[in-house]
Design a protein around this motif. Structure first.
Motif, short mmCIF file in Angstrom:
data_model
loop_
_atom_site.label_atom_id
_atom_site.label_comp_id
_atom_site.label_asym_id
_atom_site.label_seq_id
_atom_site.Cartn_x
_atom_site.Cartn_y
_atom_site.Cartn_z
N ALA A 28 83.72 38.96 44.26
CA ALA A 28 83.28 39.38 43.08
C ALA A 28 83.06 40.82 42.90
CB ALA A 28 82.23 38.36 42.40
N LEU A 29 81.96 41.20 43.66
CA LEU A 29 81.48 42.53 43.87
C LEU A 29 82.42 43.61 44.00
CD1 LEU A 29 77.86 41.90 45.34
CD2 LEU A 29 78.18 42.43 42.86
N THR A 30 83.39 43.01 44.88
CA THR A 30 84.59 44.03 45.34
C THR A 30 85.52 44.28 44.06
OG1 THR A 30 84.52 43.37 47.68
CG2 THR A 30 86.53 44.49 46.69
N ALA A 31 85.70 43.20 43.47
CA ALA A 31 86.54 43.27 42.08
C ALA A 31 85.75 44.24 41.14
CB ALA A 31 86.94 41.74 41.70
N PHE A 32 84.54 43.79 40.93
CA PHE A 32 83.83 44.56 39.88
C PHE A 32 83.84 46.15 40.14
CE2 PHE A 32 80.85 40.71 39.03
CZ PHE A 32 82.05 40.15 38.44
N GLU A 33 84.03 46.43 41.50
CA GLU A 33 83.84 47.91 41.81
C GLU A 33 85.24 48.40 41.12
OE1 GLU A 33 83.24 48.31 45.99
OE2 GLU A 33 81.15 47.68 45.88
N ARG A 34 86.33 48.03 41.33
CA ARG A 34 87.46 48.19 40.74
C ARG A 34 87.50 48.22 39.27
NH1 ARG A 34 92.54 46.72 39.90
NH2 ARG A 34 92.07 44.63 40.19
N PHE A 35 86.90 47.10 38.77
CA PHE A 35 86.92 46.74 37.13
C PHE A 35 86.10 48.18 36.66
CE2 PHE A 35 87.23 42.00 37.33
CZ PHE A 35 88.50 42.11 37.52
N ARG A 36 85.19 48.53 37.36
CA ARG A 36 84.19 49.84 36.74
C ARG A 36 85.05 50.79 36.74
NH1 ARG A 36 79.68 52.21 40.25
NH2 ARG A 36 81.64 52.76 41.40
N VAL A 37 86.15 51.21 37.66
CA VAL A 37 86.85 52.42 37.78
C VAL A 37 87.92 52.00 36.58
CG1 VAL A 37 88.53 53.48 39.15
CG2 VAL A 37 86.75 52.69 40.33
N VAL A 38 88.37 50.96 36.29
CA VAL A 38 89.53 50.64 35.27
C VAL A 38 88.72 51.11 33.88
CG1 VAL A 38 90.69 48.95 34.03
CG2 VAL A 38 90.84 49.22 36.48
N ALA A 39 87.37 50.35 34.03
CA ALA A 39 86.85 50.62 32.48
C ALA A 39 86.68 52.18 32.19
CB ALA A 39 85.45 50.03 32.69
N ASP A 40 86.27 53.14 33.23
CA ASP A 40 86.30 54.33 33.17
C ASP A 40 87.27 55.11 32.86
OD1 ASP A 40 83.56 54.19 33.60
OD2 ASP A 40 83.70 54.63 35.72
N GLY A 41 88.55 54.58 33.47
CA GLY A 41 89.80 55.24 33.26
C GLY A 41 90.43 55.02 31.88
N LEU A 42 90.09 54.11 31.43
CA LEU A 42 90.56 53.48 29.76
C LEU A 42 89.34 53.98 28.72
CD1 LEU A 42 91.98 50.02 30.48
CD2 LEU A 42 93.24 52.23 30.20
N HIS A 43 88.34 54.36 29.09
CA HIS A 43 87.32 55.10 28.37
C HIS A 43 87.03 53.95 27.51
CE1 HIS A 43 88.50 58.97 29.62
NE2 HIS A 43 90.00 58.99 29.28
N VAL A 44 86.50 52.90 28.10
CA VAL A 44 85.84 51.73 27.41
C VAL A 44 84.51 52.12 26.81
CG1 VAL A 44 84.82 49.49 27.70
CG2 VAL A 44 87.12 50.07 29.07
N ASP A 45 84.50 51.85 25.39
CA ASP A 45 83.24 52.36 24.46
C ASP A 45 82.29 51.33 24.57
OD1 ASP A 45 82.18 54.13 22.58
OD2 ASP A 45 82.36 52.52 21.24
N HIS A 46 82.46 50.07 24.75
CA HIS A 46 81.54 49.03 24.66
C HIS A 46 81.88 48.03 25.60
CE1 HIS A 46 78.15 46.39 22.90
NE2 HIS A 46 79.19 45.69 23.35
N LEU A 47 80.93 47.47 26.57
CA LEU A 47 81.31 46.52 27.43
C LEU A 47 80.39 45.44 27.56
CD1 LEU A 47 83.08 45.59 30.05
CD2 LEU A 47 80.84 46.65 31.83
N ASP A 48 80.56 44.29 27.47
CA ASP A 48 79.89 42.91 27.31
C ASP A 48 80.22 42.14 28.63
OD1 ASP A 48 78.43 42.95 25.07
OD2 ASP A 48 80.36 42.40 24.03
N ILE A 49 79.04 41.76 29.33
CA ILE A 49 79.25 40.91 30.56
C ILE A 49 78.49 39.69 30.35
CG2 ILE A 49 78.69 40.91 33.15
CD1 ILE A 49 78.60 44.09 33.06
N ILE A 50 79.11 38.66 30.54
CA ILE A 50 78.66 37.27 30.35
C ILE A 50 78.72 36.38 31.64
CG2 ILE A 50 79.17 37.42 27.79
CD1 ILE A 50 81.24 35.32 28.16
N ALA A 51 77.91 35.60 32.04
CA ALA A 51 77.72 34.70 33.12
C ALA A 51 77.63 33.26 32.40
CB ALA A 51 77.08 35.15 34.07
N THR A 52 78.07 32.24 33.21
CA THR A 52 77.90 31.03 32.68
C THR A 52 77.40 30.10 33.96
OG1 THR A 52 80.20 30.68 33.54
CG2 THR A 52 79.92 31.23 31.00
N ALA A 53 77.86 28.91 34.16
CA ALA A 53 77.19 27.85 34.83
C ALA A 53 76.79 28.11 36.17
CB ALA A 53 78.31 26.60 34.83
N ALA A 54 77.74 28.87 37.10
CA ALA A 54 77.12 28.98 38.62
C ALA A 54 75.96 29.85 38.54
CB ALA A 54 78.46 29.60 38.97
#
Length: 235
Positions: free
Chosen positions: A75-101
């Motif tokens: 998960a953390l490896t994927a998140f590192e790449r997701f952060r790069v994608v978010a920066d590249g797409l100039h994401v203005d607002h990010l919501d992070i939600i977690a559930t049962a696990a």
């Protein structure tokens, strides 16, 4: 039924979110972690990016009480790449939600702290009731006149909620997600079936519910549907 109706303001932090710049959502589930970026916070947004990774965080939560260590690393490896994608797409607002696990594990807080440090954004850990409510809101946003039972089946839990005429009834969350069942039953179908029946029998309101429509939410249902189609040789 509840007197709670679905409106745009039903969603927390919705006010002021009518942005034209991209917005992102990361859903940290028991089985998969998904990152979606939309072109803006509109009624019918266009998806710019949509990807998931099968981290299987909740693989052994039932037996060990902890998130799977290999799953955390994936998960953390994927998140590192997701952060790069978010920066590249100039994401203005990010919501992070977690559930049962995450909410049911003893090392969930440690994992959440690492995620928050990586993105610089707080992680919202949904309760079982909140998870069920959001599932129902998702159905009503697509089918405003939905009348029946919403069932969101994930890796860790099953959320059940009745909906009728834009209103959400009182529902429940059950610990019968796919990964959790495998963990509890040791892969034995008979034991898993017995556990599911026991959990469903606890919901007295469900026994009295008279509806014809079932709204299946989540990837597990899609997988079961695909298996059914192949078994029936659906064209």
């Amino acid at each position: 039924m509840s007197d709670e109706s679905f409106t745009a303001d039903s969603i927390p932090n919705n006010k002021g979110l009518h942005r034209e710049r991209p917005v992102g959502i990361i859903d940290i589930g028991s089985n998969t972690c998904r990152f979606v970026v939309f072109d803006g916070a509109a009624r019918n947004p266009i998806s710019l990016f949509n990807e998931k990774v099968s981290a299987r965080l909740g693989r052994h939560v039932a037996s060990t009480g902890e998130l799977d260590k290999e799953g955390v690393a994936r998960a953390l490896t994927a998140f590192e790449r997701f952060r790069v994608v978010a920066d590249g797409l100039h994401v203005d607002h990010l919501d992070i939600i977690a559930t049962a696990a995450v909410r049911d594990s003893s090392n969930g807080p440690e994992f959440v702290a690492r995620v928050q440090e990586l993105f610089g954004t707080p992680v919202n850990i949904l309760s079982g009731q909140e998870e069920a409510r959001y599932s129902a809101l998702g159905v009503l946003s697509s089918i405003p006149d939905a009348h029946g039972l919403v069932g969101d089946l994930g890796g860790g839990s099953l959320e059940l909620l009745p909906v009728e005429k834009g209103q959400i009834g009182r529902g429940d969350t059950l610990p019968v997600g796919g990964l959790r069942l495998m963990d509890i039953s040791g892969g034995k179908v008979r034991k898993a079936r017995k556990f599911v029946i026991e959990q469903l029998d606890k919901l007295e309101w469900l026994q009295d519910l008279d509806v014809k429509n079932f709204y299946a939410v989540g990837g597990t249902w899609r997988t079961l549907g695909t298996i059914h189609q192949r078994q029936r040789r659906y064209p």
